[in-house]
Design a protein around this motif. Structure first.
Motif, PDB file in Angstrom:
ATOM      1  N   GLY B  26       0.824  -1.129  -0.051  1.00 51.64           N
ATOM      2  CA  GLY B  26       0.149  -0.363  -0.158  1.00 51.64           C
ATOM      3  C   GLY B  26       0.903   0.841  -0.138  1.00 51.64           C
ATOM      4  O   GLY B  26       0.289   2.446  -0.681  1.00 51.64           O
ATOM      5  N   LEU B  27       1.601   1.450   0.661  1.00 53.46           N
ATOM      6  CA  LEU B  27       3.214   2.294   0.995  1.00 53.46           C
ATOM      7  C   LEU B  27       3.731   2.164  -0.814  1.00 53.46           C
ATOM      8  O   LEU B  27       3.111   3.551  -0.696  1.00 53.46           O
ATOM      9  CB  LEU B  27       3.739   2.233   1.839  1.00 53.46           C
ATOM     10  CG  LEU B  27       3.610   2.568   3.135  1.00 53.46           C
ATOM     11  CD1 LEU B  27       4.550   2.122   4.823  1.00 53.46           C
ATOM     12  CD2 LEU B  27       3.139   4.419   3.970  1.00 53.46           C
ATOM     13  N   ASN B  30       1.342   4.228  -3.115  1.00 57.55           N
ATOM     14  CA  ASN B  30       1.050   5.728  -2.449  1.00 57.55           C
ATOM     15  C   ASN B  30       1.970   6.506  -2.862  1.00 57.55           C
ATOM     16  O   ASN B  30       1.648   7.152  -4.266  1.00 57.55           O
ATOM     17  CB  ASN B  30       0.859   5.764  -1.143  1.00 57.55           C
ATOM     18  CG  ASN B  30      -0.276   6.207  -0.734  1.00 57.55           C
ATOM     19  OD1 ASN B  30      -1.428   5.659  -1.404  1.00 57.55           O
ATOM     20  ND2 ASN B  30      -0.736   6.050   0.517  1.00 57.55           N
ATOM     21  N   LEU B  31       2.970   6.172  -2.881  1.00 55.83           N
ATOM     22  CA  LEU B  31       4.291   6.469  -3.787  1.00 55.83           C
ATOM     23  C   LEU B  31       3.473   7.386  -4.743  1.00 55.83           C
ATOM     24  O   LEU B  31       4.427   7.639  -5.750  1.00 55.83           O
ATOM     25  CB  LEU B  31       5.439   5.961  -3.095  1.00 55.83           C
ATOM     26  CG  LEU B  31       6.762   6.497  -3.123  1.00 55.83           C
ATOM     27  CD1 LEU B  31       6.215   8.148  -1.847  1.00 55.83           C
ATOM     28  CD2 LEU B  31       7.885   5.793  -2.613  1.00 55.83           C
ATOM     29  N   VAL B  33       1.540   6.828  -6.484  1.00 57.48           N
ATOM     30  CA  VAL B  33       0.522   7.135  -7.435  1.00 57.48           C
ATOM     31  C   VAL B  33       0.247   9.421  -6.924  1.00 57.48           C
ATOM     32  O   VAL B  33       0.483   9.345  -8.081  1.00 57.48           O
ATOM     33  CB  VAL B  33      -0.898   7.116  -6.884  1.00 57.48           C
ATOM     34  CG1 VAL B  33      -1.876   8.178  -6.804  1.00 57.48           C
ATOM     35  CG2 VAL B  33      -1.785   5.685  -7.274  1.00 57.48           C
ATOM     36  N   SER B  34       0.925   8.891  -5.716  1.00 54.68           N
ATOM     37  CA  SER B  34       2.165   9.890  -5.779  1.00 54.68           C
ATOM     38  C   SER B  34       3.230  11.644  -6.600  1.00 54.68           C
ATOM     39  O   SER B  34       2.939  12.236  -7.000  1.00 54.68           O
ATOM     40  CB  SER B  34       1.877  10.923  -4.138  1.00 54.68           C
ATOM     41  OG  SER B  34       3.035   9.890  -3.681  1.00 54.68           O
TER      42      SER B  34
END
Lengths: 172, 183
Positions: B26-27, B30-31, B33-34
């Protein structure tokens, strides 16, 4: 048989050193990626401000040049005066200038504001930029002009400096 | 019994492994995507800086080298002969360029771009508008201010322009290089 069992037992799992090294490698990797990411996010606005500051500095130089050239025009048309009129007399040779005004004022230290259309010294929406124009006489026929634009961004100070020399090349 | 215990995982081990995997996955996601989002923004900022930097330099050079409109066919001032003229509420600048071609820079409030048009000679008979910025950036404002523009005012003419494009607010002033003296 006994020896083989021992080897088998020893080779299962990781030692503390291996785990430490693995975690270190992963941390450095993720840290590096995150660092890059942060730079891309923060460099955008810095780039904008750098460009805006460089053109504000250029404006300072052009204002000084415009005053000298206006002196030339006036002298050429018989209006008298000297080529450095309006470019002398402030403490420390420090001045500030505006797009609106055809003369310089002594430097007072305020930031530029947006008056609705343009950057000015005076009322308006505050901007981070501060501009100081230094005009130093260097002999009778030369002025050393330095324009320094300063601004703050996330607590860090930035400076953009433009230097030039203006000569009394006509000889008035 | 002892053998069965050694291979396979217990439910708890499975759950813990899954939780750790999901957390890290998940982390990382997220990284990713951002980072894609910020990359997109960085590219857009870069395009704005590139194009505005070009336009500002291009306009500065043309304005700096402007000629005096002695025939008054470009600026059509009537009474006092001019060096520059501002039209359209400050959003258009007209002048005679170094090749004695009548020329205009202007703000296109529909396409949100900066545009220019030029005549084939010193008269104000203009060709079509040509955009100087592309569609992928939005220019919010372009303003001109002129001072000492009359040929008889004993002042060296100067032009100030201001561009606002997606947060980049750029302003500079240009002093005409040709002296404001009629020979």
């Amino acid at each position: 048989m006994k020896k083989e069992q021992l080897v088998l037992t020893r080779s299962r799992g990781f030692t503390l050193l291996e785990v430490t090294v693995a975690i270190f490698v992963v941390t450095v990797g993720i840290g590096g990626v995150f660092g890059f990411l942060q730079q891309t996010i923060f460099l955008g606005p810095t780039l904008n401000n750098q460009l805006a500051a460089s053109y504000l500095a250029q404006e300072g130089v052009e204002i000084v040049r415009n005053i000298r050239d206006t002196n030339y025009v006036r002298i050429a048309l018989g209006g008298g005066g000297t080529w450095t009129d309006g470019l002398e007399g402030c403490a420390g040779n420090e001045y500030q200038g505006d797009y609106l005004s055809s003369s310089l004022d002594c430097f007072a230290g305020g930031a530029l504001s947006l008056d609705g259309n343009f950057y000015v010294h005076g009322a308006g929406v505050a901007t981070p930029f501060q501009r100081m124009i230094t005009v130093t006489p260097n002999g009778a026929n030369r002025l050393d002009v330095a324009v320094e634009v300063q601004w703050q961004e996330r607590g860090n100070p930035y400076t953009f400096v433009v230097d030039t020399e203006l000569y009394n090349w006509i000889g008035f | 019994m002892s053998m069965r215990k050694e291979c396979g995982f217990t439910l708890v081990e499975m759950l813990v492994a899954l939780a750790v995997f999901l957390l890290i996955g998940g982390l990382a996601f997220n990284l990713l995507v951002s980072s894609i989002a910020s990359q997109r923004k960085a590219l857009k900022d870069q395009a704005v800086v590139d194009q505005i930097s070009f336009v500002a330099e291009y306009m500065s050079r043309a304005i700096r080298q402007a000629e005096k409109d002695l025939a008054d066919e470009c600026l059509a001032s009537g009474a006092d002969l001019l060096n520059y003229k501002v039209l359209a509420g400050g959003q258009t600048l007209r002048f005679l360029d170094k090749d004695k071609i009548c020329r205009e820079f202007s703000f296109d409030s529909v396409a949100l771009a900066i545009q220019e048009r030029r005549s084939s000679d010193q008269t104000a008979t203009f060709g079509p508008w040509v955009a100087l910025t592309s569609n992928d950036i939005d220019v919010g404002d372009l303003r001109f201010f002129i001072q000492g523009e009359e040929q008889t005012d004993q002042k060296q003419p100067r032009v100030t322009f201001f561009i606002d494009a997606q947060g980049l607010r750029l302003q500079t002033t240009i002093s005409q290089r040709r002296f404001d003296v009629v020979e």
